[in-house]
Design a protein around this motif. Sequence first.
Motif, PDB file in Angstrom:
ATOM      1  N   THR A  48       0.999  -1.301  -0.009  1.00  0.00           N
ATOM      2  CA  THR A  48      -0.031   0.004  -0.112  1.00  0.00           C
ATOM      3  C   THR A  48       0.815   1.180   0.019  1.00  0.00           C
ATOM      4  O   THR A  48       2.079   1.378   0.430  1.00  0.00           O
ATOM      5  CB  THR A  48      -0.985   0.000   1.219  1.00  0.00           C
ATOM      6  N   SER A  49       0.148   2.358  -0.494  1.00  0.00           N
ATOM      7  CA  SER A  49       1.037   3.693  -0.310  1.00  0.00           C
ATOM      8  C   SER A  49       0.410   4.571   0.902  1.00  0.00           C
ATOM      9  O   SER A  49      -0.768   4.843   0.978  1.00  0.00           O
ATOM     10  CB  SER A  49       0.750   4.405  -1.693  1.00  0.00           C
ATOM     11  N   PRO A  50       1.146   4.644   1.695  1.00  0.00           N
ATOM     12  CA  PRO A  50       0.776   5.350   3.014  1.00  0.00           C
ATOM     13  C   PRO A  50       0.571   6.802   2.557  1.00  0.00           C
ATOM     14  O   PRO A  50       1.250   7.379   2.006  1.00  0.00           O
ATOM     15  CB  PRO A  50       1.978   5.218   3.916  1.00  0.00           C
ATOM     16  N   ARG A  51      -0.510   7.138   3.429  1.00  0.00           N
ATOM     17  CA  ARG A  51      -0.731   8.720   3.224  1.00  0.00           C
ATOM     18  C   ARG A  51      -0.281   9.613   4.497  1.00  0.00           C
ATOM     19  O   ARG A  51      -0.552   9.049   5.793  1.00  0.00           O
ATOM     20  CB  ARG A  51      -2.321   8.707   3.029  1.00  0.00           C
ATOM     21  N   TRP A 103      -3.718   7.544  10.800  1.00  0.00           N
ATOM     22  CA  TRP A 103      -3.771   6.210  11.440  1.00  0.00           C
ATOM     23  C   TRP A 103      -4.717   5.344  11.076  1.00  0.00           C
ATOM     24  O   TRP A 103      -4.532   4.048  11.270  1.00  0.00           O
ATOM     25  CB  TRP A 103      -3.729   6.658  13.053  1.00  0.00           C
ATOM     26  N   LEU A 104      -5.665   5.536  10.297  1.00  0.00           N
ATOM     27  CA  LEU A 104      -6.779   4.586   9.984  1.00  0.00           C
ATOM     28  C   LEU A 104      -6.418   3.757   8.606  1.00  0.00           C
ATOM     29  O   LEU A 104      -6.421   2.779   8.533  1.00  0.00           O
ATOM     30  CB  LEU A 104      -8.180   5.349   9.791  1.00  0.00           C
ATOM     31  N   ASN A 106      -3.029   3.595   7.285  1.00  0.00           N
ATOM     32  CA  ASN A 106      -1.557   2.907   7.339  1.00  0.00           C
ATOM     33  C   ASN A 106      -1.469   1.960   8.606  1.00  0.00           C
ATOM     34  O   ASN A 106      -0.891   2.623   9.654  1.00  0.00           O
ATOM     35  CB  ASN A 106      -0.811   4.204   7.511  1.00  0.00           C
ATOM     36  N   PRO A 107      -1.194   0.657   8.311  1.00  0.00           N
ATOM     37  CA  PRO A 107      -1.264  -0.280   9.509  1.00  0.00           C
ATOM     38  C   PRO A 107       0.338  -0.180   9.532  1.00  0.00           C
ATOM     39  O   PRO A 107       0.600  -0.658  10.815  1.00  0.00           O
ATOM     40  CB  PRO A 107      -1.467  -1.619   8.644  1.00  0.00           C
ATOM     41  N   CYS A 108       1.243   0.144   8.721  1.00  0.00           N
ATOM     42  CA  CYS A 108       2.803  -0.045   9.089  1.00  0.00           C
ATOM     43  C   CYS A 108       3.383   1.335   9.040  1.00  0.00           C
ATOM     44  O   CYS A 108       2.931   2.329   8.485  1.00  0.00           O
ATOM     45  CB  CYS A 108       3.274  -0.792   7.955  1.00  0.00           C
ATOM     46  N   PRO A 109       4.636   1.321  10.107  1.00  0.00           N
ATOM     47  CA  PRO A 109       5.349   2.527  10.094  1.00  0.00           C
ATOM     48  C   PRO A 109       6.113   3.187   8.647  1.00  0.00           C
ATOM     49  O   PRO A 109       6.035   2.016   7.762  1.00  0.00           O
ATOM     50  CB  PRO A 109       6.441   2.218  11.027  1.00  0.00           C
ATOM     51  N   ALA A 110       6.286   4.139   8.483  1.00  0.00           N
ATOM     52  CA  ALA A 110       6.983   4.472   7.390  1.00  0.00           C
ATOM     53  C   ALA A 110       8.127   5.469   7.587  1.00  0.00           C
ATOM     54  O   ALA A 110       8.166   6.116   8.510  1.00  0.00           O
ATOM     55  CB  ALA A 110       6.048   5.347   6.460  1.00  0.00           C
ATOM     56  N   SER A 111       8.846   5.620   6.500  1.00  0.00           N
ATOM     57  CA  SER A 111      10.087   6.524   6.646  1.00  0.00           C
ATOM     58  C   SER A 111      10.094   7.524   5.342  1.00  0.00           C
ATOM     59  O   SER A 111       9.980   6.903   4.049  1.00  0.00           O
ATOM     60  CB  SER A 111      11.444   5.745   6.567  1.00  0.00           C
ATOM     61  N   ILE A 112      10.486   8.744   5.748  1.00  0.00           N
ATOM     62  CA  ILE A 112      10.415   9.668   4.543  1.00  0.00           C
ATOM     63  C   ILE A 112      11.630  10.737   4.892  1.00  0.00           C
ATOM     64  O   ILE A 112      11.878  11.230   6.039  1.00  0.00           O
ATOM     65  CB  ILE A 112       9.132  10.655   4.880  1.00  0.00           C
TER      66      ILE A 112
END
Length: 177
Positions: A48-51, A103-104, A106-112
């Motif tokens: 998925t593409s986190p928002r 938070w709704l 995106n189930p996984c952490p992300a790095s930007i």
Amino acid sequence: VILKENGLDIATTYELVQGVPNRRFLTVPRGAEYATIKLRGRKLGTSTSPRVLVHAIPFVGGDMPNSECQLKRLYAMKDGVEEEYHVRVKGGSTLELCLQLLWLANPCPASIAADIEFHSLDIRSSTLISSQPITITAAKEFARLGASTPLRSEQLNASCSLKTVRRTLRPQSSAIK
């Protein structure tokens, strides 16, 4: 937070978890008029593409409400794809850059990775000290405008448009009594 070699620009990495805002307060170099914020998502482990909510607030002081100068965007992060945003800043002040993983969705952490570049065009009228608008009077055919780039070399692609017309009206006859 890393200051780049030119002594102006900043590079930083945001490690985002669900629903937790990650805020950075950055010093804006003297003379800067706007900032370019470049965001790149890094090696996602999910399909998925986190928002991400991007919120940049320049602290300019005075009577201007933050709703007039802030940047608030929704960034759909894609691996390796860079997004670019622009925000007006005031030299010598602070820029708050806040990123938050929604938070709704995106189930996984992300790095930007974020790169912040500061720019200035320092555009002035022909007197070089006036803050008055540029005018072309009936006796002149053009108006002079000066620009300098105190922070870095910039590419300027100027254009102009006329907003109003001022005309001097002369009466056909007059009588003094």
